[in-house]
Design a protein around this motif. Sequence first.
Motif, PDB file in Angstrom:
ATOM      1  N   ARG A   1       0.819  -1.207   0.000  1.00 28.61           N
ATOM      2  CA  ARG A   1       0.000   0.000   0.000  1.00 28.61           C
ATOM      3  C   ARG A   1       0.859   1.266   0.000  1.00 28.61           C
ATOM      4  O   ARG A   1       0.332   2.372   0.189  1.00 28.61           O
ATOM      5  CB  ARG A   1      -0.923   0.012   1.215  1.00 28.61           C
TER       6      ARG A   1
ATOM      7  N   ARG B   1      -9.808   8.464   8.879  1.00 31.27           N
ATOM      8  CA  ARG B   1      -9.864   7.814   7.562  1.00 31.27           C
ATOM      9  C   ARG B   1      -8.460   7.578   7.003  1.00 31.27           C
ATOM     10  O   ARG B   1      -7.546   8.378   7.186  1.00 31.27           O
ATOM     11  CB  ARG B   1     -10.654   8.687   6.595  1.00 31.27           C
ATOM     12  N   THR B   2      -8.317   6.468   6.308  1.00 30.04           N
ATOM     13  CA  THR B   2      -7.107   6.213   5.528  1.00 30.04           C
ATOM     14  C   THR B   2      -7.452   6.051   4.049  1.00 30.04           C
ATOM     15  O   THR B   2      -6.673   5.478   3.277  1.00 30.04           O
ATOM     16  CB  THR B   2      -6.377   4.951   6.043  1.00 30.04           C
ATOM     17  N   ASP B   3      -8.631   6.555   3.681  1.00 31.11           N
ATOM     18  CA  ASP B   3      -9.040   6.544   2.271  1.00 31.11           C
ATOM     19  C   ASP B   3      -9.351   7.959   1.785  1.00 31.11           C
ATOM     20  O   ASP B   3      -9.968   8.139   0.737  1.00 31.11           O
ATOM     21  CB  ASP B   3     -10.256   5.641   2.060  1.00 31.11           C
ATOM     22  N   SER B   4      -8.911   8.964   2.544  1.00 32.98           N
ATOM     23  CA  SER B   4      -9.219  10.353   2.208  1.00 32.98           C
ATOM     24  C   SER B   4      -8.057  10.992   1.470  1.00 32.98           C
ATOM     25  O   SER B   4      -6.915  10.501   1.500  1.00 32.98           O
ATOM     26  CB  SER B   4      -9.519  11.149   3.480  1.00 32.98           C
TER      27      SER B   4
ATOM     28  N   TRP C   1      -5.285  11.817   3.935  1.00 31.21           N
ATOM     29  CA  TRP C   1      -4.358  10.709   4.224  1.00 31.21           C
ATOM     30  C   TRP C   1      -3.369  10.558   3.080  1.00 31.21           C
ATOM     31  O   TRP C   1      -2.167  10.365   3.313  1.00 31.21           O
ATOM     32  CB  TRP C   1      -5.126   9.410   4.436  1.00 31.21           C
TER      33      TRP C   1
ATOM     34  N   SER D   1     -10.144  13.456   9.451  1.00 31.26           N
ATOM     35  CA  SER D   1      -8.764  13.115   9.076  1.00 31.26           C
ATOM     36  C   SER D   1      -7.819  13.746  10.090  1.00 31.26           C
ATOM     37  O   SER D   1      -7.179  14.766   9.831  1.00 31.26           O
ATOM     38  CB  SER D   1      -8.459  13.618   7.661  1.00 31.26           C
TER      39      SER D   1
END
Length: 486
Positions: free
Chosen positions: A29, A399-402, A405, A441
């Motif tokens: 990732r 969030r780790t999908d923003s 991030w 975030s």
Amino acid sequence: MKRLLLLLLLGLCLLAGVLVVRALRFTSRQVVPESAAPFSVDADAAAARLAGALRLKTVAASEGVPAEDAAFTALHDYLRAQFPRVHAALRREPVGPHSALYTWAGTDTSLKPALLLGHLDVVPVEPGTEAAWTRPPFSGDVADGYVWGRGSLDDKGSVLAILEAVEALLAAGYQPKRTVLLAFGGDEEVGGHAGAEAMARLLRERNVTLESVLDEGGMMLTGTVPGVAAPVALVGVAEKGFVSVELGVEGEGGHSSMPPKQTAVGILSRAVTRLEEHPMPAELRGGSRALFEYMGPEMPFGLRLLFANLWLFEPLVLRQLSAQPSTNAAVRTTTAATMFEGSVKDNVLPARARAVVNFRILPGDTVEGVLAHVRRVVEDSRVKLRTLDFQSEASPVSRTDSEAWGVLQRSIRQVFPEALVSPYLMVGAADARYFTGLSDSVYRFMPLRLEREDLPRLHGRDERVSVQGYAGAVRFYAQYLRNTAG
């Protein structure tokens, strides 16, 4: 029987195939960003400015000991003198007795502001230990490639590095598109109520919502993740909550020569023992689960197979993590008996016994859930419960999908390309918790690389930061500001 064995073998082969395929699909990732923009840092000059700030003994007030107001005033004056462009171009608002909120106005007011946090207060040095320091704790010495002193890591290093980056960007004519807020608290080490909490409340009153929040937190560490040789930049995406529960038992008192079957201390001891023997359940979720989702693909194949198939191996992983205090704290609400009081004399039965048990709350658990757990486990009406004044719920998991991030991950990799970036759960607390309702975030990361043996320096003896490592932190904040502010 042969058919049964054949079916069993076929089932095992199918399971092995599923495990291997999932491991092969468990890919990295880590982002591969474009090169960082050129940015030079005079490392020695920056280190000298940090050293000057460390010489000011800004210990926050605690337990009846007043803060050294003159030291905080001197520090704010020092920052004005050392960073003149910052104080000319940004709006500075004092908040509470020792904190300040800076606003760097962006050109596009439709964009949500980005917030960078830090704190100016430091923990005291334990009396009588000063002579054990290699360099005096408030000397601000620059020697042997390090800046020495209390606050170099926690957290004046972050504050001064942010100001260095902003000062340099202003000198280069940089103008942010997105408004940037800098919030520097003066009491983080004692709860942050007059500093960060007050600044967060001020932003709420102004109906401000934030694109992102970046506070101190995880660092770049080597050797902390099994099978991963590269330094890992640990970004806190959540932090644990806090509650201390007092257990009290009333006794008859009297002389110890004629004791009852159970004294107040005995009843209380049983209650504490039951709590230690029956902790809250371990769960691999939130930031702790995300750590393995990000680091699993970087591990040797055997470990990668394990973490790619948590649907099967999660109980085994939890058993291993629960076996060590450092990893157990990442997967459960922990139970720590910290205080026990009974009689004032060895031959006197206590009229009252008291114990305090501290719980650090895993995201997903709650203060009320902890109290329900204590009642259920103790199961004794003679033991009265109450919570101590300070308590906080665990933070939400960011969030780790923003886009925020992605900006942070990209910025870390641009300045520290050798590092792998991973979310994780902070088991301690930071000022960031007060801003969680203003953004989804909220991240906790300090751009410094430490070795495992350096970790005790935080709040401990010989706190120091590498001169070159500090220059790297300045470069990171400059790159992060350009990436997040446009």
